[in-house]
Design an enzyme around this catalytic site. Sequence first.
Site, PDB file in Angstrom:
ATOM      1  N   ASP A   1       9.839  20.642 -28.189  1.00 25.02           N
ATOM      2  CA  ASP A   1      11.197  20.217 -28.492  1.00 25.02           C
ATOM      3  C   ASP A   1      12.028  20.227 -27.207  1.00 25.02           C
ATOM      4  O   ASP A   1      11.980  21.193 -26.442  1.00 25.02           O
ATOM      5  CB  ASP A   1      11.782  21.200 -29.516  1.00 25.02           C
ATOM      6  CG  ASP A   1      13.125  20.758 -30.043  1.00 25.02           C
ATOM      7  OD1 ASP A   1      13.174  19.710 -30.703  1.00 25.02           O
ATOM      8  OD2 ASP A   1      14.125  21.466 -29.793  1.00 25.02           O
TER       9      ASP A   1
ATOM     10  N   GLU B   1       9.518  15.930 -26.078  1.00 22.14           N
ATOM     11  CA  GLU B   1      10.697  15.094 -25.912  1.00 22.14           C
ATOM     12  C   GLU B   1      11.135  15.190 -24.454  1.00 22.14           C
ATOM     13  O   GLU B   1      11.732  16.182 -24.058  1.00 22.14           O
ATOM     14  CB  GLU B   1      11.833  15.593 -26.804  1.00 22.14           C
ATOM     15  CG  GLU B   1      11.565  15.467 -28.292  1.00 22.14           C
ATOM     16  CD  GLU B   1      12.762  15.935 -29.103  1.00 22.14           C
ATOM     17  OE1 GLU B   1      13.218  15.166 -29.968  1.00 22.14           O
ATOM     18  OE2 GLU B   1      13.252  17.054 -28.891  1.00 22.14           O
TER      19      GLU B   1
END
Length: 714
Positions: free
Chosen positions: A410, A439
């Site tokens: 994340d 990400e």
Amino acid sequence: MRQARRVLSAEMVDFYTVAFRLSAKVRPATMKRVKLFDGEREVAAVLTPGEKGDTDRGFFTTVQKLDLTAGYYVKLDGFGAKDVIPTKIFDCPEFVQKYVYSGNDLGAVLGENSTTFKVWAPTASSVILNLFAAGDTVPAYAHIPMTKGERGVWETIQPCGHGTYYNYTVTTAVGTQDAADIYAKSAGVNGDRSMVIDLSKTNPSGWAETRRMQPKRYSDVILWEVHVRDFSNRIAASRYPGKYLAFTEQGLRNEAGIPVGVDYLKDLGVTHIHLLPIADYATVDEAHPERSFNWGYDPKNYNVPEGSYSTDPFHGEVRVEELKRLVCALHDANLGVVMDVVYNHTYEGNSSFNKIVPYYYYRFEPDGTYQNATGCGNDTASERLMYRKFMVDSVSYWVREYKLDGLRFDLMGLHDLKTMELIEQAVHCVNPHAIIYGEGWDMGATLDGSPRAIQGNIGKISPTNGAAGAISVFNDAIRDGLKGSTFDLHSRGYISGSYGETEKQVQFGIMGGTGNCAAGWQVPGAAVINYMSAHDNNTLWDKLALSNPEDTVQQRMAMNRLGAAIVMISKGTPFWQAGEEMLRSKGGDENSYASGDAVNNLRWEDLQPGSGPYEMMCYYRGLIAMRKAYPVFTSPDSAVSFRELPGGGMAVKLDDGAGSQALAVINPTQEPDHFLLKRQWHLVADGTRAGNQVLDTREGAVEVPPCSILIFVN
Ligand code: CA
């Protein structure tokens, strides 16, 4: 109103230096009155103003070495006082040499008849180990002062073992606080008390034999992203709705007799199940999970499985065993397990990390406020050596102990590149077939010159020898290219009407994140995750309803199928949010992280023969079978070339150089388009059908219907 004058910041820079800043420039005579205190005592130090003449900053050079456990403050009459915080000192060479610890024995290490507790707390003046017979609210039966040893590691050996619950009472300059063990491997209900656990007691039957998936390369993986509770909460036939154990149930059917749960996944053909966070998170009360819902991006104990997904959150061994049973069951179904990890922030700033070593594990502004590039209030500091070590230790532990098949990071773009490089090496040392991706958004965190793990930098990390890949990044260029901007609800993309503007982005995705400048970044080796939907933002089906409200359901389904087919022929790794393949809707809720079960849970009852969701699922299943059947779709060596069609569409040719070729003729327009096949090709997919069987053989002129695709192989 005039701002009150104050001391803005005061930081330990090294063991003899405290730097400070005032809210206004003062005359040299005033500057001389700035004092450094330790409690009531003024600290002997030489004050050096920051510049000649009037200035608002300066630093003290102390006579005695600074004491990390002391509560210093800088004071100037008329400006008040400011606590000195130990931020920059953590990175000075002396601190690093003296205190950074490389041992692999932090936490509770079980011995034959005892347990050794070790906690790294170099700025603490006292650490007490508290022991409990249970993990909830029973009072402690023992309070044991720990001994400070080398490198700031506090230690004690106690005659206790598996099933003992504990926490630490830590006294630092900030005060005295109770903290859980950041290295704890399990915990009591809601994660407030850590647990000593004998992991060998948590292995389910078949654990020794269970085997991880062995993709040769990341492009062999097809990812299906799901939340543990959403997966099964609405399966009427499940004995464990919303729990880890629902993944162990076989033979589940919905009322129409369609396979659901794990049987459905086997039938669908995806290769890896990406689970939204399964590490302990804060906001669902584990004693009453039905009262709230959360995706789980609010981390509390990084090495402990979330308790609300277990059948008994009060006994720490249960969540560990049940998660292992989930892994075992998915492996038995020939499915990999990917864990979504959230090391970029914690649920609260005053976490156990910050209670044990205040200011160490986070990025702070000089005035002592947390940096907030995450938008979650407290960015962690991956570049700090002991947090870097923690991250590497933590992911290695999960992949080793739970036999995981991959990790998804994340907000990876907030981590430094070096840490991600070490993680790539450590994880692939345990499991060379693990897929690692994240990400890589550029969110602009300040990082003193170290490169961050953003899309444009990730290619600097090479795969460890023998690994299936290095680190892939989510490809937002193809995501927004296909369906329109995620953040502009009404904007359209390649599949939904704006094909001229978005063609380059889509081609960038088909080529695996390279070949043109459409994204502003490139990656080598097709290290991209190609997708149209994830848990964030609107579901694909909701987005198409928002962007194309005038179109019919049938037209939007054609758009959906076209997008899925393009993702599936693109180089890299296909990914989608669970249920994209069955027209999942969240009713236009674009941030459903706490929106409850009714909005979030998968609606398995929608799968009925003849229904739109069922029809769409069959098409995805066919595309998956197609991708798996022809090596040209997964070969990293496939060359890609494009040709324009007369009506606005494009033809994509893929050639793996080893005899496997594919030709996709794509028509995103509302009129039929045409293409000339110069030789014979075998049709394996069109706008409504897909699979690993040849549907037709064509040569010469072909017509491609509006908003559809023809996929041929040689
Ligand atoms: Ca929890």
